[in-house]
Design an enzyme around this catalytic site. Structure first.
Site, PDB file in Angstrom:
ATOM      1  CB  SER A 138      -0.870   0.001   1.260  1.00 60.78           C
ATOM      2  OG  SER A 138      -1.486   1.266   1.417  1.00 60.78           O
ATOM      3  CE1 TYR A 154      -3.577  -2.210   5.224  1.00 56.98           C
ATOM      4  CE2 TYR A 154      -2.960   0.027   4.624  1.00 56.98           C
ATOM      5  CZ  TYR A 154      -3.404  -1.241   4.262  1.00 56.98           C
ATOM      6  OH  TYR A 154      -3.670  -1.513   2.935  1.00 56.98           O
TER       7      TYR A 154
END
Ligand code: NAP
Length: 231
Positions: A138, A154
């Protein structure tokens, strides 16, 4: 010879779309999922459309599940052409790093970072010259670019996944296995939410390209929209 692909977390979201797109290109896809009901249903959906798909029970947080998946796989195939480490969780989207719960930190890193590493370690014996490993990362983990206070663990887990990607790319270089990380962009899935800019088809595009169309010599890089981006 039919090409084979395993996609983790392929019962929904980007993973399912990647499985569909690879199956549409003639791959025998293994729809890996932790939940047997939704995994079987997802594989069945592809088969109903005339595609070659089988369910593979695989919880990336459970080493025995990963080993059992390997045993099941090698019972039917002796080589793996594409491995997409797609499964991931996002628990801390609007949390402050100073208040993060230890359990959420551990489960995020276990799922997003350690899981992909264990899956590659376990399936390495069936990777061969020309195989491709794609780790779905990501932009949130882009430490030289966009990192902010967004989703702290995350983001950290994806930065670490990028480091895992570099390590694996070097470790598997002599076997001529390409290992890359990819940001799919902001995609309309359960994780991305309904306000995201991209369809799952667009989110899957660069992952599928890395699995099929990208030059085999490209390895150890981080991609978005078929271009290299900064770590
Ligand atoms: P999603 O719709 O929430 O799907 C996540 C998938 O991961 C589900 O299939 C889920 O299975 C699976 N999963 C979670 N924990 C697992 C485990 N322990 N073992 C096996 N499977 C597990 O998410 P998505 O948007 O498709 O995201 C796919 C990947 O893209 C993730 O790695 C994510 O970080 C990355 N990504 C997404 C976006 C976005 O905007 N959507 C942006 C950047 C990166 P269950 O159904 O069993 O929960």
């Amino acid at each position: 010879m039919t090409m084979t692909a395993i996609i983790t977390g392929a019962n929904r979201g980007i993973g399912h779309e990647v499985a569909r797109q690879l199956a549409e290109r003639g791959f025998q896809v293994w729809v890996a999922a932790r939940n047997s009901d939704s995994g079987n249903m997802a594989a069945e959906k592809l088969r109903k459309d005339g595609l070659k798909a089988a369910f593979l029970q695989l919880d990336v947080c459970d080493p025995s599940s990963i080993r059992n998946a390997f045993t099941r796989f090698i019972g039917e195939q002796d080589r793996l052409d594409v491995l997409v480490n797609n499964a991931g969780i996002l628990l801390d989207e609007s949390r402050n790093i100073l208040e993060l719960d230890r359990g959420d930190i551990l489960s995020t890193i276990e799922t997003n970072t350690l899981g992909p590493l264990l899956v590659v370690q376990t399936f390495a014996p069936v990777l061969h010259e020309g195989s491709r490993v794609i780790n779905v990362s990501s932009g949130a983990g882009e430490i030289c670019g966009g990192m902010s206070t967004y989703a702290p663990v995350y983001s950290i887990s994806k930065t670490a996944l990028n480091a895992v990607t570099c390590q694996l790319a070097h470790a598997l270089h002599r076997n001529q296995v390409a290992v890359n990380a990819v940001c799919p962009g902001w995609v309309r899935t359960d994780m991305g939410g309904s306000g995201a800019h991209r369809s799952v088809a667009k989110g899957a595009e660069t992952i599928v390209w890395l699995a099929t169309g990208a030059p085999a010599s490209e390895t150890g890089k981080f991609w978005r929209d078929k271009r290299v981006i900064s770590w």
